[in-house]
Design an enzyme around this catalytic site. Structure first.
Site, PDB file in Angstrom:
ATOM      1  NE  ARG A 222       5.060  57.367  35.666  1.00 16.58           N
ATOM      2  CZ  ARG A 222       5.129  58.565  36.247  1.00 16.58           C
ATOM      3  NH1 ARG A 222       4.591  59.709  35.654  1.00 16.58           N
ATOM      4  NH2 ARG A 222       5.861  59.053  37.249  1.00 16.58           N
ATOM      5  CD  GLU A 251       7.544  58.574  29.207  1.00 12.23           C
ATOM      6  OE1 GLU A 251       8.513  58.997  29.721  1.00 12.23           O
ATOM      7  OE2 GLU A 251       6.273  58.936  29.278  1.00 12.23           O
ATOM      8  CG  HIS A 269       7.348  61.947  31.331  1.00 12.91           C
ATOM      9  ND1 HIS A 269       7.185  60.792  31.639  1.00 12.91           N
ATOM     10  CD2 HIS A 269       6.904  62.846  32.537  1.00 12.91           C
ATOM     11  CE1 HIS A 269       6.698  60.644  32.912  1.00 12.91           C
ATOM     12  NE2 HIS A 269       6.604  61.925  33.435  1.00 12.91           N
TER      13      HIS A 269
HETATM   14  C1  GLV Z   1       6.362  62.620  36.691  1.00 11.14           C
HETATM   15  O1  GLV Z   1       6.036  62.037  36.001  1.00 11.14           O
HETATM   16  C2  GLV Z   1       6.208  62.385  38.189  1.00 11.14           C
HETATM   17  O2  GLV Z   1       5.625  61.286  38.588  1.00 11.14           O
HETATM   18  O3  GLV Z   1       6.621  63.038  39.237  1.00 11.14           O
END
Ligand code: GLV
Length: 305
Positions: A222, A251, A269
């Site tokens: 993250r 983001e 991402h």
């Molecule tokens: C993606 O970032 C997830 O947490 O699945």
């Protein structure tokens, strides 16, 4: 959706274009819902839970991370939260290795160079990067994805360090060291911990300064685990050499400073974005909803942390 409709409840869906559901539409469309299937772009807080009302029994996140959901608010309302662990582990570890290879061997920079059609000739010091074999990978968060990344990195001849934590506790296959030592000793630091109040800005200016000047940071976890402004400064001043980032603090916008840097590889991402994995995640979220609505136990409940 069909499996959900067969259970009785009508299904309201908003997903025509992908991307976040506009807040107003989210609040409207959840009214009276017994279940919600959401993605990490939806912030599920007390307001949304209250908009759904007392009929709501389960929120199924199509992601392993649940930092978009106020777990305490859900818990207080008796709403079960589920996520999609395991099915995305290998895909996310694959992308981590992709970013690691890209930054260590300067693949994206080299690709841009070839496309520029500047004249070139092979030379011993041309686009020289860093070796993987014999180098040290520091894994912050030795959980499922951290361990899957370690497996891959070992195959490339990397030595592994892991930070202490639930996954590393009792692990026999890895050298567990405290974070300051991991940062000092690693050639690449890869982040795999969840985002929560303990890990927000875990990697800030001081931590980046403590890394080797030749080191790279990879983040497929993250964005907000890293203080992104401090990272830009560290990359600009040469406190660290490179970064591979799949996630950003705010983001969908990366820090503008990142966009100017050649020693950074950026992806939007997409850690879990292979077709089989995305299908498995969707199926797992639906299976969680079906289990709860049938009065059974969810496959992957998320507890309060
Ligand atoms: C993606 O970032 C997830 O947490 O699945």
């Amino acid at each position: 959706m069909e499996r959900l409709s067969m259970l009785g409840p009508s299904v309201v869906s908003y997903d025509d274009s992908g991307g976040p559901t506009p807040r107003g539409l989210l609040l409207d469309s959840v009214r009276g819902a017994c279940a919600m299937v959401v993605s990490l772009t939806e912030r599920i807080d007390a307001e949304v839970l209250d908009a759904a009302g007392p009929s709501l029994r389960v929120v199924a996140n199509v992601a392993v991370g649940t930092d978009n959901i106020d777990l305490a608010a859900a818990h207080a309302r008796g709403v079960i939260v589920t996520n999609t662990p395991d099915v995305l582990t290998e895909a996310t570890a694959d992308l981590t290795m992709g970013l690691l290879l890209a930054v260590q061997r300067r693949i994206v920079e080299a690709d841009a160079f070839v496309r520029s059609q500047e004249p070139w000739a092979w030379a011993p010091d041309f686009f020289v990067g860093e070796a993987l074999a014999g180098s040290t990978l520091g894994i912050v968060g030795y959980g499922r994805i951290g361990r899957a990344t370690a497996r891959r990195a070992r195959a490339f001849g990397m030595r592994i360090l892991a930070s202490p934590g639930r996954g590393a506790y009792g692990a026999k296959d890895v050298n567990v060291v405290e974070l300051p030592e991991l940062l000092r000793r690693s050639d690449v630091v890869s982040l795999h911990c969840p985002l929560n109040e303990r890990t927000r800005h875990l990697i800030g200016a001081r931590e980046l300064e403590s890394m080797k000047r030749s080191a790279a940071l990879v983040n497929t976890a993250r964005g907000a685990i890293v203080d992104e402004s401090a990272l830009v400064r560290a990359l600009e001043t040469g406190a660290i050499r490179a970064a591979g980032l799949d996630v950003f603090e705010h983001e969908p916008d990366p820090h503008p400073g990142l966009l100017k840097l050649a020693n950074v590889v950026l992806t939007p991402h997409v850690g879990s974005a292979d077709a089989a994995t995305r299908r498995a995640m969707a199926e797992m979220a639906v299976a969680n909803v079906v289990a709860v609505l049938r009065g059974g136990d969810p496959l992957s409940p998320v507890g309060l942390r």
